[in-house]
Design an enzyme around this catalytic site. Structure first.
Site, PDB file in Angstrom:
ATOM      1  N   TYR A  14      38.792  70.935  78.218  1.00 28.47           N
ATOM      2  CA  TYR A  14      37.498  71.520  77.845  1.00 28.47           C
ATOM      3  C   TYR A  14      38.589  72.426  77.291  1.00 28.47           C
ATOM      4  CZ  TYR A  14      35.356  69.030  81.217  1.00 28.47           C
ATOM      5  OH  TYR A  14      34.613  67.532  82.013  1.00 28.47           O
ATOM      6  N   PRO A  64      23.747  65.062  84.234  1.00 25.40           N
ATOM      7  CA  PRO A  64      23.029  64.747  85.070  1.00 25.40           C
ATOM      8  C   PRO A  64      20.958  65.192  84.534  1.00 25.40           C
ATOM      9  CG  PRO A  64      23.494  67.135  85.891  1.00 25.40           C
ATOM     10  CD  PRO A  64      24.289  66.462  84.916  1.00 25.40           C
ATOM     11  N   LEU A  65      21.127  65.325  83.094  1.00 23.00           N
ATOM     12  CA  LEU A  65      20.614  66.443  82.723  1.00 23.00           C
ATOM     13  C   LEU A  65      20.402  65.002  81.782  1.00 23.00           C
ATOM     14  CD1 LEU A  65      19.266  69.864  83.474  1.00 23.00           C
ATOM     15  CD2 LEU A  65      18.642  67.923  84.189  1.00 23.00           C
ATOM     16  N   ARG A  73      22.650  64.695  78.932  1.00 19.45           N
ATOM     17  CA  ARG A  73      23.383  66.282  77.939  1.00 19.45           C
ATOM     18  C   ARG A  73      22.376  66.591  77.545  1.00 19.45           C
ATOM     19  NH1 ARG A  73      28.531  64.193  78.029  1.00 19.45           N
ATOM     20  NH2 ARG A  73      28.511  62.219  78.491  1.00 19.45           N
ATOM     21  N   LEU A 109      17.047  64.721  79.366  1.00 20.99           N
ATOM     22  CA  LEU A 109      16.171  64.759  80.117  1.00 20.99           C
ATOM     23  C   LEU A 109      15.733  66.556  80.185  1.00 20.99           C
ATOM     24  CD1 LEU A 109      17.526  62.406  82.624  1.00 20.99           C
ATOM     25  CD2 LEU A 109      15.968  61.858  81.014  1.00 20.99           C
TER      26      LEU A 109
END
Length: 330
Positions: free
Chosen positions: A56, A205-206, A208, A211
């Site tokens: 990263y 979990p969203l 990206r 949601l």
């Protein structure tokens, strides 16, 4: 904040973690000072599980977290990863899970983080060449020498997980999991994790940001946001339009609670045994919103409504492009 005990790690981790990748790369411009403020607020809220990787920002993310950890090491459980080796061009990458490379990468991460021990050390992907038993043997050696406390794997299949666990305990498996990415439910990985008492750490979990309702078109994303690049087919053209419509269904359900769409999506994951979502953010308000999902209780009727609104396989487009997809489920 709810917590979960991971094998090999004395400090229980928060059921909602903090994905730090976007603080260094991929999702538009970032600011180190603001990122440190987000991390400090996370600790205040009881979010103690920080996720990073050596790739990263090509080391920047670990260095950023390392600076934050000074004077706070006992407040944070650090998870990092190795195996994806990047060149100067972001598209130039290879995977290496040979024992020699794992040892080299761990030493480099320890220096950037400024710590003596990494709490949870994942193999970010598998190279498809090195037997998993050899790679896990290297992680076991790192644990014996005190350089890591626990080992994890990312985006592996159930058979590989079982083989790895027979060599050294796999404390966590990290893979994409959300209402729009439900593959772990159908490939036996979740069941295997539960049988082995291996935590399942859900990245993106969203979906990206989909949601959470943070954008509805590509035009709303920064020019250098990777979601505009074609790397993620789900955010292109007609795929995106159809997937935004799925996210709208979550937003409709959220209005009934009341809660935000992001909180509903995270609470859905928290309802699953042993699952730890790690939403990423560079915003304190979004961090506080995500942490608030810990207080949302979904009834059986709510869960059924979500399953009906976004059944497995409903999302249009692949999670990644073909090249990246080839390194998943190994």
């Amino acid at each position: 904040m709810q917590t979960l005990k991971l094998t090999g790690i004395p400090t229980p981790v928060s059921r909602i973690g903090l994905g730090c990748m976007g603080m260094s790369e991929f999702y538009g411009p970032s600011d180190d000072g603001q990122s440190r403020e987000v991390m400090a607020r996370a600790v205040d809220l009881g979010v103690n599980f920080f996720d990073t990787a050596d790739m990263y920002g090509q080391g920047h993310n670990e260095t950023l977290i390392g600076g934050f950890l000074k004077g706070r090491r006992d407040k944070v459980v650090i998870a990092s990863k190795c195996a994806i080796v990047r060149g100067d061009d972001p598209r130039d990458r290879r995977i290496d899970t040979s024992p020699d490379y794992i040892r080299y990468a761990c030493e480099a991460s320890l220096k950037r983080l400024g710590v003596e021990t990494i709490d949870l050390y994942y193999l970010h992907r598998l190279d498809g060449i090195t037997p998993i038993e050899e790679s896990m043997g290297a992680l076991a050696d790192l644990a014996k020498s005190g350089k890591i406390k626990a080992a994890g794997l990312s985006e592996v299949n159930a058979n590989t997980l079982k083989r790895a666990h027979s060599v050294f305990p796999v404390s966590a498996v990290q893979s994409e999991y959300s209402l729009t990415a439900r593959e772990p439910e159908g490939n036996e990985v979740l069941d295997t994790c539960q049988a082995q008492e291996t935590a399942f750490v859900a990245y993106s979990p969203l979906g990206r940001g989909l949601l959470a309702g943070t954008f509805r078109s590509e035009d709303e994303l920064a020019e250098d946001d990777v979601r505009r690049s074609g790397y993620f087919p789900r955010f292109q053209g007609e795929n995106l339009k159809k997937n935004v419509a799925l996210a709208d269904r979550v937003a409709e359900l959220a209005q009934r609670k009341p809660a935000t769409p992001a909180q509903i999506a995270l609470a859905w994951l928290l309802s699953r045994t042993g699952v730890v979502p790690i939403p990423g953010t560079r915003s304190i308000s979004r961090l506080e919103e995500n942490a608030g999902a810990d207080n949302i209780v979904l009834t059986p009727a709510d869960l059924s409504a979500l399953d009906a609104a976004i059944p497995p396989g409903a999302a249009e487009g692949g999670r990644y492009g073909d090249a990246a997809m080839s390194s998943l489920d190994r």
